[in-house]
Scaffold this active site. Sequence first.
Site, PDB file in Angstrom:
ATOM      1  N   HIS A 386       0.841  -1.204   0.000  1.00  0.00           N
ATOM      2  CA  HIS A 386       0.000   0.000   0.000  1.00  0.00           C
ATOM      3  C   HIS A 386       0.882   1.263   0.000  1.00  0.00           C
ATOM      4  O   HIS A 386       0.755   2.123  -0.872  1.00  0.00           O
ATOM      5  CB  HIS A 386      -0.910  -0.022   1.236  1.00  0.00           C
ATOM      6  CG  HIS A 386      -1.823   1.162   1.353  1.00  0.00           C
ATOM      7  ND1 HIS A 386      -3.178   1.078   1.115  1.00  0.00           N
ATOM      8  CD2 HIS A 386      -1.594   2.456   1.677  1.00  0.00           C
ATOM      9  CE1 HIS A 386      -3.728   2.269   1.285  1.00  0.00           C
ATOM     10  NE2 HIS A 386      -2.777   3.120   1.626  1.00  0.00           N
ATOM     11  N   GLU A 387       1.769   1.340   0.964  1.00  0.00           N
ATOM     12  CA  GLU A 387       2.610   2.540   1.077  1.00  0.00           C
ATOM     13  C   GLU A 387       3.567   2.663  -0.103  1.00  0.00           C
ATOM     14  O   GLU A 387       3.857   3.767  -0.564  1.00  0.00           O
ATOM     15  CB  GLU A 387       3.378   2.555   2.408  1.00  0.00           C
ATOM     16  CG  GLU A 387       2.483   2.614   3.654  1.00  0.00           C
ATOM     17  CD  GLU A 387       1.503   3.788   3.652  1.00  0.00           C
ATOM     18  OE1 GLU A 387       1.779   4.809   3.010  1.00  0.00           O
ATOM     19  OE2 GLU A 387       0.433   3.661   4.287  1.00  0.00           O
ATOM     20  N   HIS A 390       1.840   4.463  -2.891  1.00  0.00           N
ATOM     21  CA  HIS A 390       1.958   5.926  -2.781  1.00  0.00           C
ATOM     22  C   HIS A 390       3.348   6.378  -3.221  1.00  0.00           C
ATOM     23  O   HIS A 390       3.501   7.352  -3.955  1.00  0.00           O
ATOM     24  CB  HIS A 390       1.757   6.369  -1.329  1.00  0.00           C
ATOM     25  CG  HIS A 390       0.358   6.199  -0.822  1.00  0.00           C
ATOM     26  ND1 HIS A 390      -0.735   6.695  -1.484  1.00  0.00           N
ATOM     27  CD2 HIS A 390      -0.129   5.600   0.297  1.00  0.00           C
ATOM     28  CE1 HIS A 390      -1.837   6.410  -0.796  1.00  0.00           C
ATOM     29  NE2 HIS A 390      -1.490   5.734   0.281  1.00  0.00           N
ATOM     30  N   HIS A 393       3.891   6.230  -6.957  1.00  0.00           N
ATOM     31  CA  HIS A 393       3.121   7.319  -7.594  1.00  0.00           C
ATOM     32  C   HIS A 393       3.939   8.617  -7.492  1.00  0.00           C
ATOM     33  O   HIS A 393       4.112   9.348  -8.466  1.00  0.00           O
ATOM     34  CB  HIS A 393       1.769   7.449  -6.879  1.00  0.00           C
ATOM     35  CG  HIS A 393       0.757   8.274  -7.621  1.00  0.00           C
ATOM     36  ND1 HIS A 393      -0.543   8.378  -7.209  1.00  0.00           N
ATOM     37  CD2 HIS A 393       0.847   9.048  -8.730  1.00  0.00           C
ATOM     38  CE1 HIS A 393      -1.215   9.173  -8.033  1.00  0.00           C
ATOM     39  NE2 HIS A 393      -0.385   9.590  -8.961  1.00  0.00           N
TER      40      HIS A 393
HETATM   41 ZN   LIG Z   1      -3.002   5.304   1.728  1.00  0.00          ZN
END
Ligand SMILES: [Zn+2]
Length: 596
Positions: A386-387, A390, A393
């Site tokens: 998940h992290e 980010h 991105h």
């Molecule tokens: Zn998040």
Amino acid sequence: MPERASVPEEHRWRLEDIFADQDAWERAFRELEEVITRLQAFQGKLGASGAVLLDFMQQSEQAGQKADALYAYAHMRLDEDTAHPGHQAMQARALNLMVRLDSALSYATPEILAIPPDRLEAFLRETRGLDLYRHALDEIQRKRPHTLSEPEEHLLAMAGEVGHAPGQIFQMINEADIRFPTVKDEDGRELEITHARYGRLLESRDRRVRRETFQGLYASYRKLLNTLAATLTGQIRRNIFFARARKFGSALEAALFPDNVPVDLYTNLLEAVHEGLPTLHRYIGLRKRALRLDEHHMYDVYATIVPEVRVRIPYPEAVELAAEALAPLGEEYVRVLRHGLHSRWVDVYENRGKRSGAYSSGVYGVHPYVLLNYQDTLDNLFTLVHEMGHAMHTYFSDRTQPYVYSQYTIFVAEVASTVNEALLAHHLLQRWNDRARKLYVLNHQLDNFRTTLFRQAMFAEFERKIHAEAEGGQPPTAERLSEVYGDLNATYYGPDMVSDDEIRIEWSRIPHFYMNFYVYKYATGFSAAQALTRRILEEGRPAVDDYLAFLSGGSSDYPLVLLRRAGVDMASPEPVRQAIRSFGELVEQMERLLQV
Ligand SMILES: [Zn+2]
């Protein structure tokens, strides 16, 4: 708990990539102070010529980048050890400097708006280099029809402070003054219910604990129900006031304006979710059978329906699993991911005083950073991908965009992280044969769908309804709020859910209702990510290319445009339908494995 110094260096992030040492930070701090002084000198001159405007845009861009780096370094140093007095002071100074920068630039937007559009267009045409800022200037121009005269703007700014009152009063009640009763936990110990404990108690395998916690919590809110209805109604009135003052057709339209999102998107989202409600009902039915309940109550909704699994995933293994799971995103993605994970982008383990939880934070021109508190669990593996979603991105946007467009907006912020989680779940479900592990992964994903898509859509629908009623001249009372909420809850969860009386007043404890139509972004971003994941897995290369272009887009265009380039049109209901199809497939897999 280990001291920070005893955590191996390779598992600590390397903040020296931002500033070599304290002295370098202090130097940058002084430089930014000078830039702020220079920026103030532009006041009153922005409309003079294209060259002046370009100079201003460039210098304010530089200032922003410097301020970000100063603040990021200070807050990440502090997060390494939140009790460190030197770093507390540094963070406070960085924050203060950012506020000074903001207020030094406060003249810019009104001054740019005062430039007549054709004059500004001439600046853009004739000044080399200024065209880069076209989208940023368009963003400001778009506010023109909703910007008032100077004295009116002054009044609105003053009213703005008053407008915070409902949210602040709610926060004080909810975080400071409210008292919850005690409940006996699984071992018979008396525990005071707190916000932090509520979630864990509702996950208890002991149904009595769940029921008493639920009833206890809501008994406390019920005592304050008229007050909480007044704070929420105050918030609605505030939203309507500002929307009308700024000449928007409705509070909803005003709230969607910053992301340049049409009201249709909101309507389509809710309609598509409604079409998908039978799938949610089917899931609730499955839960009821799996938990062997005569009645599925709202306090059962957080109880896990799968057996406990003890999978230990040491960090090096997690890194390998992440790289394998994200392979559908292409070689380049995986190469950068591995590079980041091996080049100290990540602060992996817990240490004494370290900030809890997980986040990703980027520094333009350096690289993204990720804070974890990794403890070898399957949940932690999901947090890692998940992290890193980010972080990647940020990486692609920073690499491709100038600073001014490097930061993606909240609207699209959870897309990359959700795609990564979906790809991980897909990978683990294919790779693992063990039934208990499969169930765990399915459960993890199904929970995400329920809480991020369905629950947030229900919140969004509630917000729309109560604002519309107030706009029609009927500001809601406590009774009306409970009626609307109770009806929605019954519609969403369907015939297998007993809609307990307590749930009718859930509206009274939701902090997001004080954030002015915010939650629909969760549902939209989540749906976009599920639709993109399907496309990536089904179409391969062309879908991946589009997706990487989206990751590289930062805020260079409006969120819907960026997502359309990635292959999802959020203005249509189709992505939400696809997301619900994915949800349905997961429910089916769960039904087959549980055989209930
Ligand atoms: Zn998040």
